[in-house]
Structures are given as structure tokens and as C-alpha cells.
Design a protein around this motif. Structure first.
Motif, PDB file in Angstrom:
ATOM      1  N   ALA A 151       0.831  -1.206   0.000  1.00  0.00           N
ATOM      2  CA  ALA A 151       0.000   0.000   0.000  1.00  0.00           C
ATOM      3  C   ALA A 151       0.865   1.256   0.000  1.00  0.00           C
ATOM      4  O   ALA A 151       0.545   2.235  -0.675  1.00  0.00           O
ATOM      5  CB  ALA A 151      -0.925  -0.023   1.217  1.00  0.00           C
TER       6      ALA A 151
ATOM      7  N   GLY B   6      -6.390  -8.247  -0.635  1.00  0.00           N
ATOM      8  CA  GLY B   6      -6.334  -7.294   0.485  1.00  0.00           C
ATOM      9  C   GLY B   6      -5.595  -6.033   0.079  1.00  0.00           C
ATOM     10  O   GLY B   6      -5.934  -4.927   0.529  1.00  0.00           O
TER      11      GLY B   6
ATOM     12  N   GLU C 184      -7.952  -3.859  -1.939  1.00  0.00           N
ATOM     13  CA  GLU C 184      -8.914  -3.216  -1.027  1.00  0.00           C
ATOM     14  C   GLU C 184      -8.268  -2.032  -0.302  1.00  0.00           C
ATOM     15  O   GLU C 184      -8.853  -0.951  -0.198  1.00  0.00           O
ATOM     16  CB  GLU C 184      -9.432  -4.245  -0.005  1.00  0.00           C
ATOM     17  CG  GLU C 184     -10.306  -5.326  -0.622  1.00  0.00           C
ATOM     18  CD  GLU C 184     -10.457  -6.568   0.256  1.00  0.00           C
ATOM     19  OE1 GLU C 184     -11.075  -7.528  -0.232  1.00  0.00           O
ATOM     20  OE2 GLU C 184      -9.952  -6.586   1.400  1.00  0.00           O
ATOM     21  N   ASP C 185      -7.046  -2.237   0.200  1.00  0.00           N
ATOM     22  CA  ASP C 185      -6.355  -1.164   0.941  1.00  0.00           C
ATOM     23  C   ASP C 185      -6.104   0.051   0.039  1.00  0.00           C
ATOM     24  O   ASP C 185      -6.318   1.198   0.444  1.00  0.00           O
ATOM     25  CB  ASP C 185      -5.010  -1.662   1.488  1.00  0.00           C
ATOM     26  CG  ASP C 185      -5.182  -2.599   2.670  1.00  0.00           C
ATOM     27  OD1 ASP C 185      -6.312  -2.725   3.189  1.00  0.00           O
ATOM     28  OD2 ASP C 185      -4.172  -3.220   3.076  1.00  0.00           O
TER      29      ASP C 185
ATOM     30  N   GLN D 244      -9.306   1.964  -0.813  1.00  0.00           N
ATOM     31  CA  GLN D 244      -9.761   2.755   0.343  1.00  0.00           C
ATOM     32  C   GLN D 244      -8.861   3.964   0.578  1.00  0.00           C
ATOM     33  O   GLN D 244      -9.343   5.078   0.800  1.00  0.00           O
ATOM     34  CB  GLN D 244      -9.771   1.861   1.587  1.00  0.00           C
ATOM     35  CG  GLN D 244      -9.785   2.661   2.886  1.00  0.00           C
ATOM     36  CD  GLN D 244     -10.793   2.170   3.895  1.00  0.00           C
ATOM     37  OE1 GLN D 244     -11.069   0.982   3.957  1.00  0.00           O
ATOM     38  NE2 GLN D 244     -11.325   3.083   4.671  1.00  0.00           N
ATOM     39  N   MET D 245      -7.552   3.761   0.507  1.00  0.00           N
ATOM     40  CA  MET D 245      -6.617   4.873   0.757  1.00  0.00           C
ATOM     41  C   MET D 245      -6.822   5.991  -0.261  1.00  0.00           C
ATOM     42  O   MET D 245      -6.911   7.168   0.094  1.00  0.00           O
ATOM     43  CB  MET D 245      -5.169   4.394   0.635  1.00  0.00           C
ATOM     44  CG  MET D 245      -4.658   3.672   1.846  1.00  0.00           C
ATOM     45  SD  MET D 245      -2.899   3.260   1.697  1.00  0.00           S
ATOM     46  CE  MET D 245      -2.606   3.275  -0.038  1.00  0.00           C
TER      47      MET D 245
END
Ligand code: E4P
Length: 218
Positions: free
Chosen positions: A112, A142, A145-146, A149-150
Motif C-alpha cells: 500500500a 487485500g 482493497e487497501d 480505500q486509501m
């Protein structure tokens, strides 16, 4: 979610384009090497077929070498996007190219924080590699997804999340559920997306019933 195909095989590009589902193409040095053709020939052929972004990856590892390759690729067609690796040199090249109006796809993203750096460098696309993370026992999805969202926490980030290293249809579904902007999908996985045994059985039943009916006679 936009659909790109991950290939350097022109027949695969043409097939997906003919169906009408293709928004762009990603290539990489391994795929071009597998094609047995020259990079420029492959890219020109793809750009004849596809109007959307076509990612072409640099093979230089230093900033100046990447810039030289990138500026050359950008002359080949209006829709080439330059793929640079997620290294300090790659992000520096991305930042410079973005300033020149040349779009970059930052590739080989496995964390991320790397995705945050790519956004700051002005990447048009960030390519997190789902399958290769799964391969080492981590949950690739995952990471998608991270990053989604970020990025959504900051209005000024317009870098698109391009789910890469997709290995099976579930990766496509989950990328869309996670809100990825794009998935770049190998041709064999695109083929699998169409398939469901109930579709085949249902079609066969409709045809059998039709062929046996009065409505079909005369
Ligand atoms: C992305 O742009 C890459 O070309 C690709 O998705 C890599 O996938 P792989 O891990 O199956 O080689």
C-alpha cells in the motif's frame, strides 16, 4: 470496472476487441519475449486495434534510460502508456513524464505504501500484482482493497487502481467488489468469464424444445 487484456498476442487482442469488451491492453517484457516479435511491431499492431490505453514497459533501470525509452514509446501512438517499475528511478521518471503529459502505469506494486508513492509521483495507473502475492501466501486482494480505500480518502488522487497478475475469474469478481478501476486479465481467464454450465444447458434446452415444436414447423 474497465477490462484490459494482459497479452502481447495480437490474435488475443483482436478476439477480445471483436467481442466489444476491451478498454485497453497491458504488455510486459516477458509477454513480448514470449511473442517472439519486436516490441515496436507488437505495440503498433495492438494500437491499430485498440483506442484505449496500451501499456508498454521500459527495460532500462536508470532514470535517464527510462526517460529515453518512454519518450520513444510515446511517439509510436497516441494511446501508449509507459510502464515503469516501482523503484525510486521509476517513480522519478514517472514524475517527469507526467509533467510532459505522458501517462505512466507504475508496475510491480506489492504494498500500500508503494501505491501511495506512485500516486504522489503522478501515475495514471498503479498496478498491484494480486496473483504473485497469493503465490507467496499473502492475500493479494487485500492489497487492492487497501489501495482503493486509501485513494478514496483523498479527492486529489486520480491514479487509477489497475488490478494485475490476475489468475482466475474470482480475482476479477473480487477486484470489482473492491472497487478497482481496471482489471488486466489474461485471455484464458477472459474466456472463463463467459462460462457457466447452466448457460450451456439452458441454451441447449431452448434449442431442443424449439426444434421439436410445432412453432418451428412450416
Ligand atoms: C501487469 O501489467 C502484468 O503484465 C501482469 O498482470 C503480470 O501477471 P503475472 O504475475 O501473471 O505474470
Amino acid at each position: 470496472m474497465k477490462f484490459f487484456i494482459d497479452t502481447a498476442d495480437i490474435d488475443e487482442v483482436r478476439k477480445a476487441a471483436d467481442i466489444g469488451i476491451l478498454d485497453g491492453v497491458t504488455t510486459n517484457p516477458s509477454l513480448v519475449a514470449d511473442s517472439g516479435r519486436k516490441l515496436k511491431d507488437v505495440v503498433l499492431d495492438i494500437c491499430e486495434i485498440v483506442d484505449g490505453p496500451v501499456s508498454v514497459e521500459v527495460t532500462a533501470t536508470d532514470r535517464e534510460g527510462m526517460l529515453e525509452e518512454a519518450r520513444e514509446f510515446a511517439t509510436w501512438a497516441d494511446n501508449t502508456v509507459i510502464k515503469v517499475p516501482l523503484t525510486p528511478a521509476g517513480l522519478s521518471a514517472c514524475h517527469t513524464l507526467a509533467g510532459e503529459g505522458i501517462d505512466c502505469n507504475v508496475t510491480l506494486c506489492f504494498s500500500a505504501n508503494q501505491a501511495l508513492l506512485a500516486a504522489r509521483a503522478g501515475a495514471r495507473f498503479i498496478s498491484p500484482f494480486i496473483g504473485r502475492l497469493d503465490d507467496i501466501g499473502q492475500r493479494g486482494m487485500g492489497l487492492i482493497e487497501d489501495i482503493v480505500q486509501m485513494y478514496s480518502n483523498y479527492d486529489y488522487i486520480d491514479t487509477e487502481v489497475l488490478a494485475a497478475s490476475i489468475r482466475h475469474p474470482r480475482h476479477v469478481t473480487e477486484s470489482a467488489l473492491a472497487g478497482a478501476d481496471v482489471a488486466t486479465i489474461p485471455a484464458d481467464v477472459i474466456d472463463q468469464l463467459f462460462q457457466h454450465p447452466k448457460t450451456d444447458q439452458g441454451l441447449q434446452k431452448f434449442l431442443d424444445d424449439w426444434n421439436a415444436s410445432e412453432a418451428n414447423s412450416g
